[in-house]
Write a protein that holds these residues in place. Structure first.
Motif, mmCIF file in Angstrom:
data_model
loop_
_atom_site.group_PDB
_atom_site.id
_atom_site.type_symbol
_atom_site.label_atom_id
_atom_site.label_comp_id
_atom_site.label_asym_id
_atom_site.label_seq_id
_atom_site.Cartn_x
_atom_site.Cartn_y
_atom_site.Cartn_z
ATOM 1 N N THR A 109 0.827 -1.202 0.000
ATOM 2 C CA THR A 109 0.000 0.000 0.000
ATOM 3 C C THR A 109 0.863 1.255 0.000
ATOM 4 O O THR A 109 0.629 2.192 -0.779
ATOM 5 C CB THR A 109 -0.936 0.010 1.221
ATOM 6 O OG1 THR A 109 -1.838 -1.106 1.133
ATOM 7 C CG2 THR A 109 -1.745 1.294 1.300
ATOM 8 N N TYR A 112 2.484 1.656 -3.327
ATOM 9 C CA TYR A 112 1.571 2.208 -4.330
ATOM 10 C C TYR A 112 1.459 3.730 -4.202
ATOM 11 O O TYR A 112 1.557 4.452 -5.201
ATOM 12 C CB TYR A 112 0.177 1.599 -4.213
ATOM 13 C CG TYR A 112 -0.845 2.447 -4.934
ATOM 14 C CD1 TYR A 112 -0.873 2.501 -6.329
ATOM 15 C CD2 TYR A 112 -1.726 3.278 -4.228
ATOM 16 C CE1 TYR A 112 -1.752 3.325 -6.996
ATOM 17 C CE2 TYR A 112 -2.614 4.103 -4.885
ATOM 18 C CZ TYR A 112 -2.618 4.127 -6.272
ATOM 19 O OH TYR A 112 -3.490 4.963 -6.931
ATOM 20 N N CYS A 115 4.588 5.350 -5.530
ATOM 21 C CA CYS A 115 4.662 5.315 -6.988
ATOM 22 C C CYS A 115 3.601 6.203 -7.627
ATOM 23 O O CYS A 115 3.835 6.805 -8.679
ATOM 24 C CB CYS A 115 4.514 3.881 -7.485
ATOM 25 S SG CYS A 115 6.009 2.898 -7.349
ATOM 26 N N SER A 116 2.431 6.277 -7.010
ATOM 27 C CA SER A 116 1.375 7.133 -7.521
ATOM 28 C C SER A 116 1.811 8.595 -7.516
ATOM 29 O O SER A 116 1.582 9.335 -8.486
ATOM 30 C CB SER A 116 0.105 6.959 -6.684
ATOM 31 O OG SER A 116 -0.927 7.823 -7.131
ATOM 32 N N THR A 145 2.942 1.579 -10.882
ATOM 33 C CA THR A 145 1.829 2.144 -10.124
ATOM 34 C C THR A 145 0.557 1.344 -10.341
ATOM 35 O O THR A 145 -0.165 1.003 -9.393
ATOM 36 C CB THR A 145 1.589 3.608 -10.541
ATOM 37 O OG1 THR A 145 2.797 4.355 -10.369
ATOM 38 C CG2 THR A 145 0.487 4.244 -9.715
ATOM 39 N N TRP A 146 0.283 1.021 -11.588
ATOM 40 C CA TRP A 146 -0.905 0.255 -11.974
ATOM 41 C C TRP A 146 -0.882 -1.129 -11.307
ATOM 42 O O TRP A 146 -1.873 -1.594 -10.745
ATOM 43 C CB TRP A 146 -0.935 0.119 -13.494
ATOM 44 C CG TRP A 146 -2.289 -0.065 -14.097
ATOM 45 C CD1 TRP A 146 -3.421 -0.499 -13.471
ATOM 46 C CD2 TRP A 146 -2.651 0.168 -15.468
ATOM 47 N NE1 TRP A 146 -4.465 -0.552 -14.365
ATOM 48 C CE2 TRP A 146 -4.015 -0.149 -15.598
ATOM 49 C CE3 TRP A 146 -1.951 0.599 -16.584
ATOM 50 C CZ2 TRP A 146 -4.697 -0.053 -16.809
ATOM 51 C CZ3 TRP A 146 -2.626 0.707 -17.791
ATOM 52 C CH2 TRP A 146 -3.981 0.392 -17.909
ATOM 53 N N LEU A 148 0.890 -2.149 -8.640
ATOM 54 C CA LEU A 148 0.808 -2.065 -7.185
ATOM 55 C C LEU A 148 -0.621 -1.810 -6.717
ATOM 56 O O LEU A 148 -1.059 -2.344 -5.693
ATOM 57 C CB LEU A 148 1.742 -0.969 -6.672
ATOM 58 C CG LEU A 148 3.230 -1.305 -6.711
ATOM 59 C CD1 LEU A 148 4.069 -0.058 -6.455
ATOM 60 C CD2 LEU A 148 3.562 -2.389 -5.696
ATOM 61 N N PHE A 149 -1.363 -1.010 -7.490
ATOM 62 C CA PHE A 149 -2.762 -0.764 -7.133
ATOM 63 C C PHE A 149 -3.584 -2.033 -7.275
ATOM 64 O O PHE A 149 -4.454 -2.321 -6.440
ATOM 65 C CB PHE A 149 -3.347 0.340 -8.008
ATOM 66 C CG PHE A 149 -4.755 0.708 -7.652
ATOM 67 C CD1 PHE A 149 -5.052 1.311 -6.443
ATOM 68 C CD2 PHE A 149 -5.801 0.454 -8.531
ATOM 69 C CE1 PHE A 149 -6.357 1.657 -6.102
ATOM 70 C CE2 PHE A 149 -7.110 0.785 -8.205
ATOM 71 C CZ PHE A 149 -7.383 1.389 -6.976
ATOM 72 N N ALA A 152 -2.547 -3.965 -4.085
ATOM 73 C CA ALA A 152 -2.801 -3.373 -2.775
ATOM 74 C C ALA A 152 -4.281 -3.305 -2.421
ATOM 75 O O ALA A 152 -4.668 -3.666 -1.299
ATOM 76 C CB ALA A 152 -2.186 -1.972 -2.719
ATOM 77 N N LEU A 187 -6.964 4.036 -0.467
ATOM 78 C CA LEU A 187 -6.679 3.507 -1.795
ATOM 79 C C LEU A 187 -7.792 3.843 -2.786
ATOM 80 O O LEU A 187 -7.528 4.172 -3.947
ATOM 81 C CB LEU A 187 -6.482 1.991 -1.717
ATOM 82 C CG LEU A 187 -5.177 1.520 -1.071
ATOM 83 C CD1 LEU A 187 -5.251 0.035 -0.726
ATOM 84 C CD2 LEU A 187 -3.995 1.791 -1.984
ATOM 85 N N GLY A 191 -6.916 5.806 -6.042
ATOM 86 C CA GLY A 191 -6.947 5.016 -7.263
ATOM 87 C C GLY A 191 -8.188 5.177 -8.108
ATOM 88 O O GLY A 191 -8.109 5.224 -9.336
#
Length: 306
Positions: A109, A112, A115-116, A145-146, A148-149, A152, A187, A191
């Motif tokens: 988390t 993410y 990276c976001s 990023t994509w 990890l989302f 997470a 999240l 996201g």
């Protein structure tokens, strides 16, 4: 008979998923299964004869107004890092902190959110808005990023369900609440609301791999003699990380929890997340011709090799 029942249920589950994917209402899922994992062509419009719509990578991962969303992502990242710091700082045995699924999920988390924030900042500094942003270092950052989302969010949901159903013993703290449900809202805000990131069916493999590796680690720990410094003396948990997954004393129950999570809970949670990612309208580029769609796929496939 338990392994036979589990195997039959697994086959039934696969047949159910196959039926769902093959039906007309799930054409977008079928498209995603045969497309690249980080496909930018929106599957809902692929069958339009005049062309298709493509995900606007810059508008999705670095939305406008840039300063507002970058500050918001910075705040969320700092919040997640602060929770992780508090969790480790107040932990009785910090060296064993990463052994728990809750804490491993929170690491993803935090990764993410980090990276976001980096993606939003990098795409802003790049001053570009074309498909070229999916290539090179920028493309790798967006894909990270994509990915990890996709790990997470469903992981935090599954962790919350398992905690409240199997492990909750009546003691609550701020950190415990945030790492067992509160993080889901953070999240979702970043996201789904801020970035409008669509989850693709193939990305379920990323989440399932994460879950499988943790179960493998849980089994290795059980038979390695590492022990659990948090286990109280006299408690018959055989130093298991989680009492509900005691592979030494009750391997049958532990196997049921593991298989049920991988085969039932994980797919359901991911499908719910995938459907939720399509509630708000995506940030798309204009409708493009079929030739340009082919060029888009060429770009995406080259991205896959980065």
């Amino acid at each position: 008979t338990t392994p036979i029942l589990d195997f039959n249920f697994f086959i039934l589950h696969l047949n159910l998923l196959r039926t769902m994917v093959s039906c007309g209402c799930c054409s977008s899922m079928r498209h995603e299964l045969y497309s690249p994992m980080f496909d930018t062509v929106e599957p809902s419009s692929v069958k339009i004869k005049t062309g298709s719509q493509v995900l606007d990578i810059v508008a999705t991962f670095s939305p406008r107004p840039r300063w507002f969303y970058i500050l918001a992502k910075m705040f969320l990242a700092a919040w997640a890092i602060a929770i992780m710091h508090s969790s480790i700082a107040t932990y009785e045995n910090p060296s064993f902190w990463l052994a728990y699924l809750t804490n491993q999920g929170w690491v993803f988390t935090v990764a993410y959110f980090f990276c976001s924030l980096l993606s939003a900042s990098a795409l802003y500094l790049a001053k570009g808005g074309t498909m070229d942003n999916l290539q090179g270092c920028g493309g790798l950052l967006v894909k990270s990023t994509w990915a990890l989302f996709a790990i997470a969010l469903p992981a935090e949901i599954v962790i919350a369900i398992l905690f409240w159903v199997l492990e909750f013993k009546g003691n609550l703290t701020y950190v415990s609440v945030m790492t067992h449900g509160g993080g889901i809202f953070l999240l979702v805000f970043d996201g789904f609301i801020f970035s409008r990131i669509p989850l693709r069916m193939k990305q379920f493999l990323l989440f399932e791999t994460f879950s499988s590796f943790y179960i493998l680690w849980n089994i290795i720990h059980a038979f390695s003699g590492i022990g659990n410094p948090n286990t109280e003396e006299g408690v018959d948990d055989d130093d298991a990380i989680y009492g509900s997954m005691n592979w030494n004393d009750d391997p049958g129950s532990a196997g049921i929890v593991a298989v049920s999570t991988l085969v039932v809970l994980n797919p359901i949670v991911f499908l719910v997340c995938r459907c939720a990612s399509r509630i708000l309208p995506k940030r798309l580029l204009n409708i493009i011709s079929s030739d340009e769609v082919d060029d888009t796929y060429d770009n995406v496939e080259s991205m896959e090799t980065v």
